[in-house]
Design a protein around this motif. Sequence first.
Motif, mmCIF file in Angstrom:
data_model
loop_
_atom_site.group_PDB
_atom_site.id
_atom_site.type_symbol
_atom_site.label_atom_id
_atom_site.label_comp_id
_atom_site.label_asym_id
_atom_site.label_seq_id
_atom_site.Cartn_x
_atom_site.Cartn_y
_atom_site.Cartn_z
ATOM 1 N N UNK A 35 -69.970 -38.209 95.963
ATOM 2 C CA UNK A 35 -70.558 -38.304 97.298
ATOM 3 C C UNK A 35 -71.894 -37.573 97.352
ATOM 4 N N UNK A 36 -72.084 -36.636 96.434
ATOM 5 C CA UNK A 36 -73.337 -35.865 96.380
ATOM 6 C C UNK A 36 -74.225 -36.388 95.258
ATOM 7 N N UNK A 37 -75.475 -36.637 95.593
ATOM 8 C CA UNK A 37 -76.431 -37.191 94.626
ATOM 9 C C UNK A 37 -76.581 -36.309 93.400
ATOM 10 N N UNK A 38 -76.557 -34.993 93.584
ATOM 11 C CA UNK A 38 -76.730 -34.093 92.427
ATOM 12 C C UNK A 38 -75.568 -34.226 91.441
ATOM 13 N N UNK A 39 -74.395 -34.559 91.941
ATOM 14 C CA UNK A 39 -73.253 -34.756 91.043
ATOM 15 C C UNK A 39 -73.366 -36.081 90.291
ATOM 16 N N UNK A 40 -73.879 -37.099 90.949
ATOM 17 C CA UNK A 40 -74.112 -38.369 90.259
ATOM 18 C C UNK A 40 -75.138 -38.175 89.148
ATOM 19 N N UNK A 41 -76.172 -37.420 89.438
ATOM 20 C CA UNK A 41 -77.197 -37.126 88.427
ATOM 21 C C UNK A 41 -76.615 -36.338 87.263
ATOM 22 N N UNK A 42 -75.788 -35.340 87.567
ATOM 23 C CA UNK A 42 -75.163 -34.517 86.519
ATOM 24 C C UNK A 42 -74.264 -35.376 85.628
ATOM 25 N N UNK A 43 -73.530 -36.300 86.224
ATOM 26 C CA UNK A 43 -72.672 -37.204 85.454
ATOM 27 C C UNK A 43 -73.515 -38.056 84.509
ATOM 28 N N UNK A 45 -76.382 -37.451 83.258
ATOM 29 C CA UNK A 45 -77.000 -36.625 82.211
ATOM 30 C C UNK A 45 -76.014 -36.257 81.114
ATOM 31 N N UNK A 46 -74.726 -36.092 81.483
ATOM 32 C CA UNK A 46 -73.724 -35.646 80.508
ATOM 33 C C UNK A 46 -72.333 -36.118 80.941
ATOM 34 N N UNK A 47 -72.044 -37.371 80.648
ATOM 35 C CA UNK A 47 -70.755 -37.944 81.050
ATOM 36 C C UNK A 47 -69.579 -37.148 80.500
ATOM 37 N N UNK A 48 -69.631 -36.838 79.198
ATOM 38 C CA UNK A 48 -68.516 -36.116 78.581
ATOM 39 C C UNK A 48 -68.318 -34.745 79.211
ATOM 40 N N UNK A 49 -69.403 -34.035 79.410
ATOM 41 C CA UNK A 49 -69.314 -32.717 80.030
ATOM 42 C C UNK A 49 -68.766 -32.795 81.450
ATOM 43 N N UNK A 50 -69.170 -33.817 82.174
ATOM 44 C CA UNK A 50 -68.702 -33.976 83.554
ATOM 45 C C UNK A 50 -67.211 -34.309 83.577
ATOM 46 N N UNK A 51 -66.775 -35.160 82.653
ATOM 47 C CA UNK A 51 -65.344 -35.473 82.551
ATOM 48 C C UNK A 51 -64.551 -34.235 82.156
ATOM 49 N N UNK A 52 -65.129 -33.395 81.269
ATOM 50 C CA UNK A 52 -64.495 -32.115 80.902
ATOM 51 C C UNK A 52 -64.305 -31.238 82.127
ATOM 52 N N UNK A 53 -65.335 -31.157 82.938
ATOM 53 C CA UNK A 53 -65.312 -30.304 84.134
ATOM 54 C C UNK A 53 -64.124 -30.644 85.038
#
Length: 118
Positions: A35-43, A45-53
């Motif tokens: 829902x937050x644009x910064x989270x979409x951007x973070x995903x 940039x690093x899909x694997x890291x975001x899935x880890x989170x």
Amino acid sequence: MRSLKGKRPIPGTIIFDGSQAIRGYQLNKMCYSFNKAENRDAFLKDEDGYCDKYGLNDDQRAAVKERDVLKLLGLGGNIYYLAKLTGIFGLNMQDIGAQQAGVSLEEFKAKLLAAGET
């Protein structure tokens, strides 16, 4: 609301019930974050890291990498939350409908138009 217990589901239909909600909790929590644009951007940039989170399991991670919405639904994804993820991939509800129907997007659109004419 009527219970679905003892009812025969429509073949290929995934019922999003309590057990599916538990199964997909981490996945849906991640998708809600979009829902937050910064989270979409973070995903992006690093899909694997975001899935880890968010603690996605191996099957969920693979389905995300494959952009396989049907598999994500089967792994506990809720379509309303998954819509946030699919939007990042540039997919819309017609794309998902075509996946569910097992046809191309063009064929799915033609079916929608034909159904509207009757």
